[in-house]
Motif scaffolding. Structure first.
Motif, mmCIF file in Angstrom:
data_model
loop_
_atom_site.group_PDB
_atom_site.id
_atom_site.type_symbol
_atom_site.label_atom_id
_atom_site.label_comp_id
_atom_site.label_asym_id
_atom_site.label_seq_id
_atom_site.Cartn_x
_atom_site.Cartn_y
_atom_site.Cartn_z
ATOM 1 N N THR A 1 2.775 1.943 -3.389
ATOM 2 C CA THR A 1 2.007 2.217 -4.612
ATOM 3 C C THR A 1 1.364 3.604 -4.581
ATOM 4 O O THR A 1 1.308 4.270 -3.551
ATOM 5 C CB THR A 1 0.910 1.142 -4.788
ATOM 6 N N TYR B 1 0.850 -1.199 0.000
ATOM 7 C CA TYR B 1 0.000 0.000 0.000
ATOM 8 C C TYR B 1 0.888 1.253 0.000
ATOM 9 O O TYR B 1 0.682 2.190 -0.764
ATOM 10 C CB TYR B 1 -0.947 0.007 1.215
ATOM 11 N N ARG C 1 -2.983 -1.140 -9.216
ATOM 12 C CA ARG C 1 -3.567 -2.484 -9.298
ATOM 13 C C ARG C 1 -2.560 -3.528 -8.826
ATOM 14 O O ARG C 1 -1.362 -3.383 -9.058
ATOM 15 C CB ARG C 1 -3.978 -2.798 -10.746
ATOM 16 N N TRP C 2 -3.059 -4.570 -8.182
ATOM 17 C CA TRP C 2 -2.218 -5.656 -7.651
ATOM 18 C C TRP C 2 -2.751 -6.977 -8.187
ATOM 19 O O TRP C 2 -3.914 -7.311 -7.985
ATOM 20 C CB TRP C 2 -2.294 -5.619 -6.118
ATOM 21 N N ASP D 1 -8.088 4.558 -2.085
ATOM 22 C CA ASP D 1 -7.365 5.781 -1.672
ATOM 23 C C ASP D 1 -7.922 6.368 -0.385
ATOM 24 O O ASP D 1 -9.013 6.086 0.008
ATOM 25 C CB ASP D 1 -7.406 6.802 -2.790
ATOM 26 N N ASN E 1 -5.814 -4.021 4.645
ATOM 27 C CA ASN E 1 -4.646 -3.169 4.372
ATOM 28 C C ASN E 1 -4.849 -2.210 3.198
ATOM 29 O O ASN E 1 -3.889 -1.787 2.556
ATOM 30 C CB ASN E 1 -3.412 -4.057 4.146
ATOM 31 N N GLY E 2 -6.113 -1.909 2.917
ATOM 32 C CA GLY E 2 -6.385 -0.837 1.942
ATOM 33 C C GLY E 2 -6.534 -1.300 0.505
ATOM 34 O O GLY E 2 -6.441 -0.479 -0.413
ATOM 35 N N TRP E 3 -6.802 -2.601 0.282
ATOM 36 C CA TRP E 3 -6.979 -3.110 -1.082
ATOM 37 C C TRP E 3 -8.399 -3.628 -1.269
ATOM 38 O O TRP E 3 -8.954 -4.247 -0.371
ATOM 39 C CB TRP E 3 -5.969 -4.235 -1.353
ATOM 40 N N SER F 1 -2.011 6.193 -5.931
ATOM 41 C CA SER F 1 -3.465 6.180 -6.024
ATOM 42 C C SER F 1 -3.919 5.369 -7.247
ATOM 43 O O SER F 1 -3.371 5.529 -8.336
ATOM 44 C CB SER F 1 -3.909 7.643 -6.144
ATOM 45 N N HIS G 1 -7.469 -3.520 -6.425
ATOM 46 C CA HIS G 1 -6.980 -2.147 -6.599
ATOM 47 C C HIS G 1 -6.883 -1.448 -5.244
ATOM 48 O O HIS G 1 -7.545 -1.825 -4.275
ATOM 49 C CB HIS G 1 -7.835 -1.355 -7.597
ATOM 50 N N ARG G 2 -6.017 -0.458 -5.234
ATOM 51 C CA ARG G 2 -5.716 0.256 -4.003
ATOM 52 C C ARG G 2 -6.833 1.259 -3.700
ATOM 53 O O ARG G 2 -7.202 2.068 -4.573
ATOM 54 C CB ARG G 2 -4.393 1.002 -4.216
#
Ligand SMILES: C[S@@+](CC[C@H](N)C(=O)[O-])C[C@H]1O[C@@H](n2cnc3c(N)ncnc32)[C@H](O)[C@@H]1O
Length: 251
Positions: free
Chosen positions: A139, A136, A144-145, A251, A177-179, A141, A248-249
């Motif tokens: 990367t 997180y 993609r993961w 924001d 964790n923000g994904w 804003s 995806h992250r």
């Protein structure tokens, strides 16, 4: 497996005291994963790309050959040395470096796309949480993961050679964790059977004694299956069951 054990494997040294030298590297197929090549062709990568746990670098090299700006990081210095040699031989530029995926110190806000081809399942639960948090931070804003890890079940009669990752583990770790997960489903991974024929003699007795009975049986079953199909597979390449996650992250 620790990063030190990975490093020994890449150097062709026994991973445990008393074990024979490795017969091969189970994931070294000397080319990019076919599913990754398809994902790239379908627009899966954009901006600055990180291949985390890149190993010998073939996926990163492929992405660079397709015109992407790629960084390949791994915890094993031996893997990174060999990845650099492979990139030079292929005539492409990849920024390879040694780094711990659970920290990613010095890589804040650097990447727009992340490839994890077989790293997540190597980490324990604490490591997975730290890794998702580190990604997180590393990367930008909208990043993609794409994550590929061992799954339950079989492909053409073969199971994954080590512990599969339950779906809830992936969902819990990534969302905490923000994904946000856009897709999670089955896929396959091409492995090198030469590195997976764990027979009776592959590990020293002291290590075998510590393994749970279930693990031992799985190891023997896998070795027996690989032996039976050895004559039939080309270049020792076998398919294994994987889960792919596209996230995806947030924001
Ligand atoms: C199963 S291999 C996959 C290699 C490569 N991505 C591929 O598909 O061929 C897992 C890789 O993760 C690396 N690794 C394991 N733990 C790591 C960590 N904490 N930080 C960075 N790399 C790690 C290992 O050194 C190894 O190269």
């Amino acid at each position: 497996m620790t990063t030190e054990a990975f490093d020994k494997l890449y150097r062709g040294q026994p991973m445990f005291e008393g074990a024979p030298p490795p017969a091969g590297i189970p994931w070294d197929i000397r080319q990019a994963q076919p599913t990754l090549m398809e994902l790239e062709a379908l627009g899966g990568f954009s901006g600055d790309v990180l291949d985390i746990g890149c190993g010998l670098g073939d996926n990163a090299i492929y992405l660079a050959s397709r015109g992407h700006s790629v960084t390949g990081l791994d915890g094993s210095p031996a893997a990174i040395e060999q990845a650099r040699d492979r990139a030079a031989a292929a005539g492409v530029e990849v920024a390879f470096g040694v780094a711990d995926a659970t920290k990613l110190t010095g890589y804040d806000s650097r990447f727009d796309s992340v490839l994890d081809s077989g790293l997540y399942h190597c980490l324990d639960d604490e490591g997975r949480q730290a890794y998702a948090a580190a990604l997180y931070r590393a990367t930008r804003s909208g990043a993609r993961w794409h994550l590929y890890c061992f799954a339950y079940g079989t492909v053409n009669g073969l199971t994954a050679p080590r512990d599969a990752v339950p779906e809830h583990n992936l969902r819990d770790t990534l969302t905490a964790n923000g994904w946000r997960i856009d897709f999670l489903g089955p896929t396959t991974y091409l492995g090198n059977a030469a590195g997976m024929r764990f027979g009776e003699n592959a590990l020293p007795q002291a290590v075998l004694d510590r393994l749970p009975q279930e693990e031992l049986e799985k190891m023997h079953d896998m070795a027996a299956r690989l032996k039976r199909i050895a004559e039939l597979v080309e270049d020792d390449r076998v398919h294994m069951p994987m889960t792919v996650v596209h996230a995806h992250r947030v924001d």
